[in-house]
Design an enzyme around this catalytic site. Structure first.
Site, PDB file in Angstrom:
ATOM      1  N   CYS A 143       0.906  -1.155   0.000  1.00 15.95           N
ATOM      2  CA  CYS A 143       0.000   0.000   0.000  1.00 15.95           C
ATOM      3  C   CYS A 143       0.934   1.192   0.000  1.00 15.95           C
ATOM      4  CB  CYS A 143      -0.883  -0.021   1.240  1.00 15.95           C
ATOM      5  SG  CYS A 143      -1.956  -1.460   1.323  1.00 15.95           S
ATOM      6  N   ALA A 169       1.497   4.243  -1.806  1.00 20.68           N
ATOM      7  CA  ALA A 169       1.395   5.690  -2.066  1.00 20.68           C
ATOM      8  C   ALA A 169       1.210   6.496  -0.770  1.00 20.68           C
ATOM      9  CB  ALA A 169       0.214   5.945  -2.997  1.00 20.68           C
ATOM     10  N   GLY A 182       4.470   6.974  -1.092  1.00 21.82           N
ATOM     11  CA  GLY A 182       5.808   6.441  -1.346  1.00 21.82           C
ATOM     12  C   GLY A 182       6.871   6.829  -0.335  1.00 21.82           C
ATOM     13  N   GLY A 183       6.452   7.426   0.779  1.00 19.49           N
ATOM     14  CA  GLY A 183       7.428   7.821   1.812  1.00 19.49           C
ATOM     15  C   GLY A 183       8.263   6.635   2.272  1.00 19.49           C
ATOM     16  N   ASP A 223      -0.285   0.017  -5.326  1.00 20.70           N
ATOM     17  CA  ASP A 223      -1.351   0.807  -4.690  1.00 20.70           C
ATOM     18  C   ASP A 223      -2.566   0.707  -5.602  1.00 20.70           C
ATOM     19  OD1 ASP A 223      -1.202   3.083  -2.264  1.00 20.70           O
ATOM     20  OD2 ASP A 223      -2.882   3.357  -3.647  1.00 20.70           O
ATOM     21  N   ASP A 265      -5.166  -4.190  -6.505  1.00 18.65           N
ATOM     22  CA  ASP A 265      -5.803  -4.352  -5.202  1.00 18.65           C
ATOM     23  C   ASP A 265      -5.031  -5.397  -4.392  1.00 18.65           C
ATOM     24  OD1 ASP A 265      -7.503  -4.987  -3.056  1.00 18.65           O
ATOM     25  OD2 ASP A 265      -9.282  -4.477  -4.237  1.00 18.65           O
ATOM     26  N   ASP A 316       1.376  -1.405   4.869  1.00 16.65           N
ATOM     27  CA  ASP A 316       0.991  -0.157   5.548  1.00 16.65           C
ATOM     28  C   ASP A 316      -0.472   0.099   5.171  1.00 16.65           C
ATOM     29  OD1 ASP A 316       1.018   2.272   6.808  1.00 16.65           O
ATOM     30  OD2 ASP A 316       2.402   3.250   5.431  1.00 16.65           O
ATOM     31  N   CYS A 356      -1.401   3.831  10.829  1.00 18.82           N
ATOM     32  CA  CYS A 356      -1.220   5.116  11.522  1.00 18.82           C
ATOM     33  C   CYS A 356      -2.479   5.354  12.352  1.00 18.82           C
ATOM     34  CB  CYS A 356      -0.928   6.251  10.551  1.00 18.82           C
ATOM     35  SG  CYS A 356      -2.135   6.446   9.245  1.00 18.82           S
TER      36      CYS A 356
HETATM   37  C1  LIG Z   1      -1.459   4.548   4.837  1.00 19.64           C
HETATM   38  S1  LIG Z   1      -1.445   4.836   3.140  1.00 19.64           S
HETATM   39  C2  LIG Z   1       0.162   4.295   2.707  1.00 19.64           C
HETATM   40  C3  LIG Z   1       1.269   5.284   3.015  1.00 19.64           C
HETATM   41  C4  LIG Z   1       2.596   4.874   2.398  1.00 19.64           C
HETATM   42  N1  LIG Z   1       2.999   3.535   2.786  1.00 19.64           N
HETATM   43  C5  LIG Z   1       3.727   5.835   2.732  1.00 19.64           C
HETATM   44  O1  LIG Z   1       4.486   5.601   3.668  1.00 19.64           O
HETATM   45  O2  LIG Z   1       3.854   6.861   2.037  1.00 19.64           O
HETATM   46  C6  LIG Z   1      -2.439   3.530   2.547  1.00 19.64           C
HETATM   47  C7  LIG Z   1      -2.469   3.386   1.040  1.00 19.64           C
HETATM   48  O3  LIG Z   1      -3.211   2.182   0.752  1.00 19.64           O
HETATM   49  C8  LIG Z   1      -3.858   2.361  -0.486  1.00 19.64           C
HETATM   50  N2  LIG Z   1      -4.909   1.320  -0.562  1.00 19.64           N
HETATM   51  C9  LIG Z   1      -6.143   1.334  -0.030  1.00 19.64           C
HETATM   52  N3  LIG Z   1      -6.796   0.185  -0.287  1.00 19.64           N
HETATM   53  C10 LIG Z   1      -5.942  -0.580  -1.020  1.00 19.64           C
HETATM   54  C11 LIG Z   1      -6.030  -1.880  -1.611  1.00 19.64           C
HETATM   55  N4  LIG Z   1      -7.135  -2.614  -1.492  1.00 19.64           N
HETATM   56  N5  LIG Z   1      -4.962  -2.329  -2.302  1.00 19.64           N
HETATM   57  C12 LIG Z   1      -3.842  -1.578  -2.444  1.00 19.64           C
HETATM   58  N6  LIG Z   1      -3.706  -0.347  -1.895  1.00 19.64           N
HETATM   59  C13 LIG Z   1      -4.731   0.141  -1.198  1.00 19.64           C
HETATM   60  C14 LIG Z   1      -4.328   3.792  -0.463  1.00 19.64           C
HETATM   61  O4  LIG Z   1      -4.536   4.269  -1.765  1.00 19.64           O
HETATM   62  C15 LIG Z   1      -3.169   4.481   0.275  1.00 19.64           C
HETATM   63  O5  LIG Z   1      -2.296   5.053  -0.658  1.00 19.64           O
END
Ligand SMILES: C[S@@+](CC[C@H](N)C(=O)[O-])C[C@H]1O[C@@H](n2cnc3c(N)ncnc32)[C@H](O)[C@@H]1O
Length: 430
Positions: free
Chosen positions: A259, A261, A263-264, A281, A307, A325, A378
Site C-alpha cells: 500500500c 502511495a 511512497g514515503g 497501490d 488491489d 501499511d 497510523c
Molecule cells: C497509509 S497509506 C500508505 C502510506 C505509504 N505507505 C507511505 O508511507 O507513504 C495507505 C495506502 O493504501 C492504499 N490502498 C487502499 N486500499 C488498497 C487496496 N485494497 N490495495 C492496495 N492499496 C490500497 C491507499 O490508496 C493508500 O495510498
C-alpha cells in the site's frame, strides 16, 4: 463588491467555503484545492486560507458550541455558519492570531461582499461583538461540554478514554498541537551531523530526533529546505522512519510495498538497501506521487496499480519482505490532519479493520517461508492495530518478532512523533 485577495476578508471567505465542503464530507486538502480553483485564489492568498482552515478545524468543537450559545437556531446557510464558527474560533484563540477588531470588521466585509450572505452582515457583526463583550462567561459555559473543551467529537473522546485510560488526555492534547516538520536524511548522500551543519550554516535551527530524523524548529516550505530537491532529505515523521530498519533488508531481496502511495516508506526502503522493489497501490493518482518521489531520489521500482486483496497483479514470484501499511482511520495522525476527527464515524475503525484483514491475508500467501511481513497502521484504535495483529496470528501460524507495537502520538522536545502501530510477522519455514 469584490474583496481584495490580500485581505483577511478574502481568507475568511475562502476558509468558510472550504470548511463547508468538509462539513459535507470532503477531506480538508481536497476542499482547499477545490476552493482555490473556484475562487481563482492567487498563490499569495492560499497560505492564509489554509492556515485559517487548519486552525479552525482545531477549534471546531468550541466554536460550534459558542455559535449554539449565541444563536437561537443554526443559520440556514451552511456557509454563514462556517464563517461565524471560523471567526469565533479566531476570536477565542488565546494566541490571538489576528487583532479582534480586524476579525470582526473583516468577517462583516466578507459577508457583505457575498450576494448570498450579504443580508446577514448585521447578524455577523452582532454575534461577534456579543462574544467579545461576554467572552469569559460564554467560554466558561461552552467549555462545560467536552466537545468544546477538547475539540473532538464526543464519541472520539469516549472511545479514547476507554481504549487509552491512562493517556487519553495527553493524546487529545497532542492531536491539537501543531505538527513538527521532520526530515529523514538520505544516508546514501551523507550523514546526519553533516546535514545539521548545513542547516546551521543557513541559519536553520534543527534537532536530531532519531538515527536519521531531524526536526526543523521553524516549519519551512519544502522548496526552501536545503538539499530537498536533490534528494538529500525527505519529509517523514519520526515514527514512520522506523519501518525500513524493522524490515531487516539484505542486498538483492525482492520486496513488496503493498500500500505504497505516496511512497514515503518505499523510498526509505530503497535508501536503506539495494533491493528489488515492487510498489503497489490501488489508487492510480496516488501512485503517480510514488513515481515523483522515486524520481526526486533517483531510484527505480516496479510500480503496479492493483488491489492488495487480490492476486491479479502478481507475477507468481514470492517476496522476501512485505510492507503492509494498510488503509486505516488515520486516528494517529490527527495533528497533521485535524479534519479527520470530524469526518470519521464511530463505525469506520471496524470497517477499515475488515479491509485491512483481507489485505493481510492475501499478502501472507505471497511471502516466502522464513520471510518477514511488517504490518503498519497510523491508527491508535486497537481494532485496526493490536487486535488485528492478534487475530491475524491466530488465523495463520506466524512468529511475532520484536517491534514497537502501538506508539502513542507524542509532541515532547526529544520525543516527537505520530501514533503508529507496528507488528513484525515471520512466516515459518515449514
Ligand atoms: C497509509 S497509506 C500508505 C502510506 C505509504 N505507505 C507511505 O508511507 O507513504 C495507505 C495506502 O493504501 C492504499 N490502498 C487502499 N486500499 C488498497 C487496496 N485494497 N490495495 C492496495 N492499496 C490500497 C491507499 O490508496 C493508500 O495510498
Amino acid at each position: 463588491m469584490k474583496i481584495a485577495t490580500d485581505s483577511l476578508a478574502f481568507a475568511l471567505d475562502g476558509a468558510a467555503r472550504a470548511l463547508t465542503l468538509v462539513s459535507a464530507g470532503t477531506s480538508l486538502p481536497a476542499a482547499l484545492n477545490s476552493t482555490f480553483d473556484s475562487l481563482r485564489a492567487p498563490p499569495s492568498a492560499r497560505g492564509a486560507i489554509q492556515d485559517i482552515s487548519y486552525r479552525s478545524m482545531r477549534s471546531w468543537g468550541l466554536s460550534s458550541e459558542l455559535m449554539d450559545l449565541l444563536l437561537d437556531a443554526p443559520p440556514q446557510q451552511e456557509r454563514l455558519g462556517s464563517l461565524l464558527r471560523i471567526s469565533l474560533g479566531l476570536l477565542a484563540d488565546a494566541s490571538k492570531p489576528y487583532a479582534e477588531h480586524t476579525v470582526v470588521d473583516q468577517a462583516v466585509s466578507a459577508c457583505a461582499a457575498d450576494r448570498e450572505l450579504s443580508r446577514a452582515k448585521g447578524v455577523v457583526n452582532a454575534v461577534l461583538r456579543r462574544f467579545l463583550r461576554e467572552r469569559d462567561r460564554l467560554l466558561r459555559t461552552a467549555n462545560a461540554a467536552e466537545e468544546a473543551l477538547w475539540n473532538y467529537p464526543q464519541w472520539w473522546i469516549d472511545k479514547l478514554r476507554k481504549d487509552w485510560p491512562n493517556q487519553w488526555e495527553d493524546i487529545l492534547q497532542t492531536g491539537n498541537a501543531r505538527p513538527p516538520l521532520t526530515l529523514r536524511v538520505n544516508r546514501r548522500l551523507g550523514g546526519v551531523e553533516e546535514y545539521l551543519q548545513l542547516l546551521s550554516q543557513q541559519q536553520l535551527e534543527a534537532t536530531q530526533l532519531g538515527p536519521w530524523a531531524v526536526r526543523l524548529t521553524q516549519p519551512t516550505p519544502v522548496s526552501d529546505i536545503p538539499g530537498f530537491l536533490q534528494g538529500r532529505v525527505s519529509v517523514q515523521d519520526a515514527a514512520a522512519q522506523l519501518a525500513a530498519p524493522l524490515m531487516q533488508l539484505e542486498p538483492g531481496m525482492r520486496v513488496l510495498d503493498a500500500c505504497a502511495a505516496p511512497g514515503g516508506k518505499s523510498v526509505h526502503l530503497l535508501e536503506t538497501e539495494d533491493i528489488s522493489l515492487v510498489a503497489l497501490d490501488n489508487d492510480k493518482s496516488r501512485l503517480a506521487r510514488v513515481a515523483d518521489n522515486l524520481d526526486r531520489l533517483g531510484f527505480k521500482a516496479e510500480l503496479l496499480c492493483g488491489d492488495a486483496r487480490h492476486k491479479d497483479w502478481w507475477d507468481g514470484q514470492l517476496f522476501d519482505r512485505i510492507l503492509a501499511d494498510v488503509p486505516c482511520t488515520a486516528s494517529g495522525i490527527v495533528r497533521r490532519h485535524p479534519d479527520i476527527r470530524w469526518l470519521r464515524r464511530p463505525e469506520d475503525a471496524r470497517a477499515l479493520a475488515k479491509l485491512g484483514s483481507a489485505i493481510l491475508d492475501n499478502l501472507w500467501s505471497l511471502l516466502r517461508p522464513g520471510g518477514l511481513m511488517l504490518f503498519v497502521t497510523c491508527s491508535i484504535w486497537p481494532e485496526e492495530s493490536e487486535l488485528q495483529a492478534e487475530a491475524f496470528c491466530q488465523r495463520h501460524s506466524c512468529v511475532r518478532l520484536p517491534a514497537p507495537r502501538q506508539l502513542a502520538p507524542k509532541s515532547a522536545e526529544g520525543d516527537d512523533h505520530d501514533g503508529l502501530f507496528y507488528a513484525l510477522l515471520q512466516k515459518p519455514l515449514f
